[in-house]
Design an enzyme around this catalytic site. Structure first.
Site, short mmCIF file in Angstrom:
data_model
loop_
_atom_site.label_atom_id
_atom_site.label_comp_id
_atom_site.label_asym_id
_atom_site.label_seq_id
_atom_site.Cartn_x
_atom_site.Cartn_y
_atom_site.Cartn_z
N HIS A 25 5.97 -10.61 84.45
CA HIS A 25 5.95 -10.72 83.05
C HIS A 25 6.31 -9.25 82.35
CE1 HIS A 25 4.57 -12.76 79.03
NE2 HIS A 25 5.38 -11.73 78.64
N GLU B 261 9.27 -14.00 83.38
CA GLU B 261 8.46 -14.40 81.82
C GLU B 261 8.60 -13.47 80.74
OE1 GLU B 261 4.44 -15.54 82.81
OE2 GLU B 261 5.15 -17.58 83.25
N HIS C 267 -1.71 -19.94 83.17
CA HIS C 267 -2.44 -19.25 82.34
C HIS C 267 -4.09 -19.48 82.41
CE1 HIS C 267 -2.71 -15.74 79.39
NE2 HIS C 267 -3.93 -16.22 79.29
C1 LIG Z 1 2.93 -16.56 80.04
C2 LIG Z 1 1.52 -16.48 80.79
O1 LIG Z 1 0.69 -17.16 80.54
C3 LIG Z 1 1.30 -15.54 81.77
O2 LIG Z 1 2.36 -14.57 82.02
C4 LIG Z 1 0.48 -14.30 81.14
O3 LIG Z 1 1.44 -13.81 79.78
C5 LIG Z 1 0.25 -13.02 81.86
O4 LIG Z 1 0.27 -11.91 81.12
P1 LIG Z 1 -0.60 -10.80 81.47
O5 LIG Z 1 -0.60 -10.50 83.15
O6 LIG Z 1 -0.30 -9.63 80.62
O7 LIG Z 1 -2.05 -11.19 80.98
N1 LIG Z 2 2.53 -18.31 83.26
C1 LIG Z 2 1.29 -17.94 83.60
C2 LIG Z 2 1.21 -16.90 84.68
O1 LIG Z 2 2.23 -16.45 85.11
C3 LIG Z 2 -0.15 -16.41 85.14
O2 LIG Z 2 -1.18 -16.41 84.21
P1 LIG Z 2 -2.64 -15.84 84.70
O3 LIG Z 2 -3.00 -16.72 85.77
O4 LIG Z 2 -2.39 -14.53 84.87
O5 LIG Z 2 -3.49 -16.28 83.44
#
Ligand SMILES: CC(=O)[C@@H](O)[C@H](O)COP(=O)(O)O
Ligand SMILES: NCC(=O)COP(=O)(O)O
Length: 237
Positions: A43, A70, A190
């Protein structure tokens, strides 16, 4: 079969904390795949607080499982999607200052914008997933925008899991049923972890993919990366 996509954002967080290249995110991705991960998720945020855009380019050269990128579909995101052509692009509504993702899209209010984005990404041969709260109206909206899949935002499920898992999962069951009715693929992510993942999978057997990062990397600090990935995979069998 529900695929486990390992989000390696937090590997990059640790790397950036010292300004060097340890841990190396490319090595982490290749090791994750070797340990059984069925996808790699990143992301890249506008401030590059963890995954950088260069990381995305480097990873695109070596990831052999599903590469899922993402982010908020701004110009830079769209540019990297067109350049890398990952297996999947997941559209997230995060403002640049968000500490993490904290909501799904209002796919009704933003239908026009998201429809254009979906068209542009699908023209590149990339699957589009739209990050939504577990509300059937936003699932219908995602379908109307032209998405191939939804990703159910599971923070509320995780936050309420220990207070009452049946109630916590009920919204996701309804949203997933609507997605299936509309022919949308179903991802989730998430705050999923070793406590709440198995029950989610049991209640949502049709899940195509879960993307998990923060809890998995934290668990790996105590149990090792390979062992941890194996433990998460076992929750999905
Ligand atoms: C979309 C999602 O839920 C994850 O990609 C989350 O955004 C993780 O981002 P961070 O690792 O910056 O918390
Ligand atoms: N889309 C969720 C993700 O990629 C990871 O979320 P998290 O496990 O770091 O909260």
């Amino acid at each position: 079969m529900t695929k486990l996509s390992v989000n390696i954002n937090k590997i990059a967080t640790l790397r950036n904390s010292r300004g060097g290249d340890n841990p190396n995110v490319v090595k982490a991705a290749l090791d994750a795949e070797r340990f059984g991960a069925e996808g790699i998720t990143v992301h890249p945020r506008p401030d590059e607080r963890h995954i950088t855009y260069q990381d995305v380019l480097d990873l695109s050269e070596v990831v052999t499982t599903e590469f899922n990128i993402e982010g908020y579909p701004d110009e830079r995101f769209m540019e990297i999607i067109k350049k890398v052509k990952p297996a999947q692009a997941t559209l997230v509504p995060d403002p640049p200052t968000a500490i993490t993702s904290n909501a799904g899209w209002d796919t009704v209010k933003h239908e026009g914008f998201l429809k254009e984005i979906c068209e542009a990404i699908k023209a590149e041969g990339v699957r589009v997933s739209i990050f939504v709260d577990p509300d059937p109206q936003f699932v219908v909206g995602a379908k109307n925008c032209g998405a191939d899949r939804i990703e159910l935002y599971t923070e509320p499920y995780a936050a309420n899991f220990h207070k009452g898992k049946e109630e916590a999962v009920s919204h996701y069951v309804a949203a997933a049923a609507k997605a299936q009715e509309l022919g949308l693929g179903i991802n989730a992510g998430h705050d999923l972890d070793l406590d709440n993942l198995k029950y989610l999978k049991e209640q949502l057997p049709q899940l195509d993919e879960v993307s998990i990062g923060h809890a998995l990397v934290c668990d790996a600090l105590y149990m090792g990366f390979e062992n941890t990935i194996q433990l998460y995979l076992r929750q999905l069998k």
